[in-house]
Motif scaffolding. Structure first.
Motif, PDB file in Angstrom:
ATOM      1  N   LEU A  66      20.011 -11.124 -16.555  1.00  4.42           N
ATOM      2  CA  LEU A  66      20.975 -10.308 -15.456  1.00  4.42           C
ATOM      3  C   LEU A  66      21.690  -9.314 -16.445  1.00  4.42           C
ATOM      4  O   LEU A  66      21.973  -9.173 -17.667  1.00  4.42           O
ATOM      5  CB  LEU A  66      22.275 -11.446 -15.083  1.00  4.42           C
ATOM      6  N   ALA A  67      22.188  -8.153 -15.740  1.00  2.00           N
ATOM      7  CA  ALA A  67      22.721  -6.988 -16.492  1.00  2.00           C
ATOM      8  C   ALA A  67      23.994  -7.354 -17.443  1.00  2.00           C
ATOM      9  O   ALA A  67      24.097  -6.898 -18.445  1.00  2.00           O
ATOM     10  CB  ALA A  67      23.400  -5.951 -15.357  1.00  2.00           C
ATOM     11  N   ALA A  68      24.769  -8.474 -16.923  1.00  2.00           N
ATOM     12  CA  ALA A  68      25.689  -8.778 -17.999  1.00  2.00           C
ATOM     13  C   ALA A  68      25.289  -9.517 -19.036  1.00  2.00           C
ATOM     14  O   ALA A  68      26.091  -9.555 -20.225  1.00  2.00           O
ATOM     15  CB  ALA A  68      26.785  -9.713 -17.107  1.00  2.00           C
ATOM     16  N   ASP A  69      24.193 -10.254 -19.163  1.00  2.00           N
ATOM     17  CA  ASP A  69      23.655 -10.663 -20.336  1.00  2.00           C
ATOM     18  C   ASP A  69      22.849  -9.842 -21.318  1.00  2.00           C
ATOM     19  O   ASP A  69      22.009 -10.415 -22.098  1.00  2.00           O
ATOM     20  CB  ASP A  69      22.869 -12.013 -19.821  1.00  2.00           C
ATOM     21  N   LYS A  70      22.249  -8.549 -20.937  1.00  2.00           N
ATOM     22  CA  LYS A  70      21.473  -8.144 -21.466  1.00  2.00           C
ATOM     23  C   LYS A  70      22.108  -7.461 -23.049  1.00  2.00           C
ATOM     24  O   LYS A  70      23.364  -7.437 -23.084  1.00  2.00           O
ATOM     25  CB  LYS A  70      21.437  -6.418 -20.832  1.00  2.00           C
TER      26      LYS A  70
ATOM     27  N   LYS B 212      21.734  -9.504 -25.578  1.00  2.00           N
ATOM     28  CA  LYS B 212      22.157 -11.081 -26.125  1.00  2.00           C
ATOM     29  C   LYS B 212      20.957 -11.677 -26.605  1.00  2.00           C
ATOM     30  O   LYS B 212      20.918 -12.860 -26.786  1.00  2.00           O
ATOM     31  CB  LYS B 212      23.111 -11.945 -25.091  1.00  2.00           C
TER      32      LYS B 212
END
Length: 282
Positions: A66-70, A72
Motif C-alpha cells: 500500500l502507498a502508506a507502507d512504501k 519500509k
C-alpha cells in the motif's frame, strides 16, 4: 555465529512482515512454485551482499504494498552467539535508511559475505544450455558473478568487477576534440592491462591463485572421470578501439582420458553441474 531468525518485510514475494525461526539449525526449504523460496534465498543473499555493495531495496519491494507502507522494505537477521562469541543474540537490520551490516568496528557480516555460498541454478544453466555451434564460455560466470568482488594484491585494492567495469567504460567512451583517439588508446590499454594481469593469475599453474588447483579436489570428489583445463586468451581491443575481444574463458575437457570437443553436447547434466559447482567452490 549461527542464524536464529530471519525477518522479512515487503520484500519480493513477502507482503507484510514474516519471521522464520531458524534456531541455529540446518534447514531444507521446500514449497510450491511462487510460495517464496527464491525470495527467501535472495533476501539472505542481498542482506550479506549489502555489507559491501549498495543495493536499492525500492527496486525489490513487493508489488502490492500500500502507498502508506512504501519505503519500509527490510531484512533483519538475528544471530547467536554474537560477533564477540558471547552466548547472546545480536540482530542486524537492513532497510532503506539503516544498514547494520556495515557497522564500523563490526565486520562479521562482511566476513560472512566472503564465506557465503549463494549459487543459483541460473549459474549452472549458463554452463550447458548452449546451442550446438556454441562453446562453453565461463567469463561472465567468473567476472560478473562468482569473482565479481574478488581482490588480491595484483588488483591494486580494486575488486575484479571494478577492473572489468573500467575496461568497459574506457572502450565505450567516444572520441572527440577533447578526447582524441590516441588518448583513448592509452586509457583502454592501461585498463585492459590491469584487468588481464589480475584475472590472468587464475589461469597460471605457478600462481597461488590458480583456480584449478582449488577446483580439482572438488571435481575429484564427484568421481566423474573428468579432467579439465581453463584457457583465458586475454582481453584485447578491436582494431578500431570500439569493441573488445578475448573476453572468454574456454574449457578444454577430457572424459576418461578422451578429449571432448563440445562438453555441453557430450556430458550429462550431472557432470556439467559438477564442473560448475567445483569451479564455483574453488
Amino acid at each position: 555465529m549461527k542464524i536464529q531468525a530471519i525477518e522479512i518485510t515487503n520484500y519480493k514475494a513477502f507482503l507484510g512482515t514474516h519471521q522464520l525461526n531458524v534456531g541455529g539449525k540446518n534447514l531444507f526449504i521446500y514449497g510450491e512454485n511462487g510460495s517464496g523460496k527464491s525470495s527467501l534465498y535472495y533476501a539472505l543473499k542481498d542482506f550479506f551482499q549489502a555489507s559491501i555493495e549498495d543495493i536499492d531495496l525500492a527496486e525489490l519491494e513487493n508489488a502490492f504494498v500500500l502507498a502508506a507502507d512504501k519505503g519500509k522494505t527490510s531484512i533483519k537477521v538475528t544471530f547467536k552467539p554474537d560477533s564477540q562469541g558471547q552466548n547472546r543474540k545480536k540482530s542486524y537490520l537492513f532497510n532503506a535508511g539503516r544498514n547494520d551490516s556495515r557497522t564500523a568496528g563490526d565486520t562479521s557480516i562482511r566476513d560472512g559475505n566472503k564465506l557465503k555460498s549463494f549459487l543459483t541454478y541460473k549459474h549452472l544453466l549458463a554452463i550447458h544450455h548452449l546451442k550446438k555451434d556454441e562453446a562453453i564460455n565461463l567469463f561472465d560466470l567468473l567476472v560478473k558473478g562468482v569473482l565479481k568482488h574478488f581482490r588480491y594484491s595484483l588488483t591494486g585494492g580494486k575488486e575484479l568487477g571494478e577492473l572489468w567495469a573500467e575496461v568497459q567504460e574506457a572502450i565505450a567512451r567516444d572520441t572527440g576534440k577533447e578526447y582524441p583517439i590516441n588518448m583513448k588508446k592509452a586509457v583502454v590499454n592501461a585498463a585492459i592491462k590491469a584487468f588481464n594481469g589480475a584475472f590472468g593469475e587464475l589461469f597460471k599453474p605457478e600462481s597461488p591463485e590458480y583456480i584449478l588447483k582449488h577446483a580439482r579436489p572438488f571435481l575429484d570428489y564427484f568421481s566423474h572421470n573428468v579432467d579439465l583445463r581453463l584457457r583465458f586468451p586475454q582481453v584485447r581491443p578491436t582494431g578500431d578501439y570500439v569493441g573488445l575481444e578475448g573476453d572468454q574463458v574456454h574449457v578444454e575437457l577430457t572424459y576418461a582420458g578422451k578429449p571432448i570437443d563440445k562438453p555441453h553436447l557430450f556430458l550429462n547434466e550431472a557432470r556439467l553441474s559438477a564442473i560448475a559447482i567445483s569451479i564455483y567452490l574453488a
